[in-house]
Write an enzyme that holds these catalytic residues in place. Structure first.
Site, mmCIF file in Angstrom:
data_model
loop_
_atom_site.group_PDB
_atom_site.id
_atom_site.type_symbol
_atom_site.label_atom_id
_atom_site.label_comp_id
_atom_site.label_asym_id
_atom_site.label_seq_id
_atom_site.Cartn_x
_atom_site.Cartn_y
_atom_site.Cartn_z
ATOM 1 N N GLU A 1 8.344 -8.377 6.220
ATOM 2 C CA GLU A 1 9.214 -9.560 6.192
ATOM 3 C C GLU A 1 9.562 -10.041 7.599
ATOM 4 O O GLU A 1 9.857 -11.213 7.795
ATOM 5 C CB GLU A 1 10.517 -9.241 5.434
ATOM 6 C CG GLU A 1 10.486 -9.751 4.015
ATOM 7 C CD GLU A 1 11.813 -9.664 3.274
ATOM 8 O OE1 GLU A 1 12.797 -9.129 3.809
ATOM 9 O OE2 GLU A 1 11.853 -10.130 2.129
ATOM 10 N N HIS B 1 -7.382 11.906 -1.495
ATOM 11 C CA HIS B 1 -8.251 12.009 -2.673
ATOM 12 C C HIS B 1 -8.377 10.672 -3.392
ATOM 13 O O HIS B 1 -8.867 10.606 -4.510
ATOM 14 C CB HIS B 1 -7.709 13.091 -3.616
ATOM 15 C CG HIS B 1 -7.734 14.456 -2.996
ATOM 16 N ND1 HIS B 1 -8.684 15.408 -3.310
ATOM 17 C CD2 HIS B 1 -6.949 15.009 -2.043
ATOM 18 C CE1 HIS B 1 -8.470 16.495 -2.592
ATOM 19 N NE2 HIS B 1 -7.426 16.283 -1.809
ATOM 20 N N LYS C 1 10.545 -18.280 -5.166
ATOM 21 C CA LYS C 1 11.838 -18.487 -5.829
ATOM 22 C C LYS C 1 11.955 -19.928 -6.330
ATOM 23 O O LYS C 1 12.353 -20.165 -7.454
ATOM 24 C CB LYS C 1 12.984 -18.196 -4.851
ATOM 25 C CG LYS C 1 13.177 -16.729 -4.532
ATOM 26 C CD LYS C 1 14.448 -16.556 -3.723
ATOM 27 C CE LYS C 1 14.500 -15.191 -3.092
ATOM 28 N NZ LYS C 1 15.538 -15.056 -2.085
HETATM 29 O O1 PA5 Z 1 15.849 -8.240 4.250
HETATM 30 C C1 PA5 Z 1 16.289 -9.157 3.580
HETATM 31 O O2 PA5 Z 1 17.063 -9.998 4.042
HETATM 32 C C2 PA5 Z 1 15.926 -9.307 2.116
HETATM 33 O O3 PA5 Z 1 14.975 -8.382 1.735
HETATM 34 C C3 PA5 Z 1 17.147 -9.144 1.252
HETATM 35 O O4 PA5 Z 1 17.728 -7.897 1.502
HETATM 36 C C4 PA5 Z 1 16.815 -9.262 -0.236
HETATM 37 O O5 PA5 Z 1 16.158 -10.455 -0.487
HETATM 38 C C5 PA5 Z 1 18.075 -9.195 -1.070
HETATM 39 O O6 PA5 Z 1 18.950 -10.200 -0.688
HETATM 40 P P1 PA5 Z 1 20.475 -10.150 -1.079
HETATM 41 O O7 PA5 Z 1 21.087 -8.986 -0.415
HETATM 42 O O8 PA5 Z 1 21.036 -11.456 -0.572
HETATM 43 O O9 PA5 Z 1 20.562 -10.048 -2.575
#
Ligand code: PA5
Length: 426
Positions: A278, A299, A414
């Site tokens: 990310e 394996h 989303k």
């Molecule tokens: O690293 C990040 O920002 C994302 O992976 C969020 O943690 C994830 O999308 C969850 O978001 P939220 O905490 O707003 O529910």
């Protein structure tokens, strides 16, 4: 606390070529002047965490430990992976400990949720719902379902005492809900993003509920925070690792395979993938992070690594000493022909598997191997390790000239999903 071995990387790297760039980026990080600079709260999170905050978390965790059989941790991405990775790394996969920690809110699978409903419905359970935005659909739906289940089971008033909400201080529907219902609240500071939040209550509360010593865990992170500040590549293992990652990406190794020899570190691999995937996968750049557990995956994936398309390099996290030794027993008949190993510890066998694989992959197959070594797997080393990877990640992403702290690409699925679901405004 982490040693980095770059002697199995096939090609020689000239670190000097990176020195100026790294120095400049280090300054950008320290002065918080790069892209995404309002999300650098994690940098000082370990030393900024006060004893009173840890005491408050531990007080509520003790309450959960005394009163419930199960804690449901409801969150997705950065709002659950750090806690899960920590709890599995320290407690293992089959520890019969109370409360049992079960993770929900990370999928839309009705089969999975049904399984959890059936499992918890006759047990005493609490919920820690975690969402920074407070609006994440996976988390919100799961929370609604289990909040209803709990309220039906114990009544609305008792349910309130069993629900803990971790969210932003000022905004989001989870905050509104928590305020209205009067849940115990924990705050995720606004300058810390989800995947950098394991040292905030997002990670600390579930980790403490699992009986893990969060003071030692934070102490490990504090050590890393203090030690990993130099802009000199030779003195900063995080930056050295970041430079190696960049070096391999530039040489068309587009995938980084994160390898451990410990089944209890599988979820650390999941956390690793989120952190780097990310943070770096932007503007058609970045390494694709993947993970494997050896010798299990030797394996399965082992064949590809040895002789398949040369698209990856490996980063092996080697834990030098296990917490427990198991000796191989001798038998009279030796029908399984294992007596040549009788009296030897399993850790000895694992070490030879590690050495043999390192040689096979790096020397025979010419797959670059970076080895990160820690002495043992405990709270302190784990805290250090998380911080080490975060610091690596900031440097790596800035080397790629991308903002490490946003994730604009995640919004696309989303939007489509909301449109298909008929959500207002989509
Ligand atoms: O690293 C990040 O920002 C994302 O992976 C969020 O943690 C994830 O999308 C969850 O978001 P939220 O905490 O707003 O529910």
């Amino acid at each position: 606390m982490i040693k980095i071995d770059d002697t199995n990387i096939v090609e020689k790297i000239n670190y000097k070529k990176y020195a100026k760039k790294v120095e400049k980026i280090n300054q950008i990080i320290e002065t918080k002047s790069g892209p995404g600079n309002d999300y650098l709260g994690w940098l000082n999170n370990p030393t900024n965490t006060k004893k009173t905050e840890l005491e408050e978390i531990k007080k509520h965790a003790d309450y959960v430990r005394k009163n419930f059989d199960i804690l449901l941790v409801c969150g997705i991405g950065g709002s659950y992976l750090g806690a899960r990775a920590s709890i599995e790394a320290i407690n293992g996969l089959h520890k019969n400990k109370k409360p049992e920690i079960i993770f929900i809110g990370q999928s839309f699978s009705s089969d999975y949720l049904n399984e959890v409903i059936e499992y918890v419905k006759n047990k005493k359970f609490a919920i820690n719902v975690i969402s920074k935005s407070g609006t994440t659909t996976e988390t919100s739906i799961s929370f609604r379902i289990f909040k209803n289940l709990l309220e039906k089971k114990v009544g609305k008033e008792e349910a309130k005492k069993a629900i803990f909400a971790t969210t932003d201080k000022e905004k989001g529907s989870l905050l509104k809900l928590a305020n209205q219902e009067g849940y115990v609240k924990f705050v995720l500071p606004s300058d810390i993003g989800g995947r950098f939040s394991v040292f905030s209550p997002v990670g600390l509360f579930p980790i403490a509920c699992a009986g893990i010593d969060i003071e030692i865990f934070i102490e490990g992170a504090r050590k890393a925070q203090k030690e990993l500040t130099s802009s000199n590549i030779e003195q900063n293992a995080a930056y050295k690792y970041a430079v190696l990652r960049d070096f391999f990406l530039k040489r068309k190794y587009a995938n980084e395979l994160f390898v451990t020899y410990e089944p209890r570190l599988v979820s650390l691999g999941e956390w690793f993938k989120q952190l780097f995937g990310e943070s770096e996968g932007k503007e058609h750049s970045g390494l694709f992070p993947c993970s494997a557990t050896f010798s299990t995956d030797l394996h399965s994936l082992g064949q590809f690594i040895q002789e398949g398309t040369p698209v990856l390099f490996e980063t092996i996290l080697n834990v030098k000493h296990p917490n427990h030794e198991i000796s191989i027993p001798k038998t009279d008949d030796d029908l399984d022909e294992l007596n040549y190993l009788a009296g030897k510890n399993l850790s000895f066998v694992s070490e030879q598997a590690f050495k043999g694989t390192l040689e096979a992959h790096s020397t025979t197959a010419k797959v670059p191997n970076i080895v990160l070594e820690i002495e043992k797997l405990d709270e302190e080393h784990l805290g250090y390790l998380f911080y080490f990877f975060m610091k690596t990640c900031a440097m790596s992403a800035y080397l790629l000239k991308v903002n490490p702290f946003n994730q604009p690409g995640v919004e696309v699925y989303k939007k489509n999903m909301f449109h298909l679901l008929g959500k207002k405004g989509y």
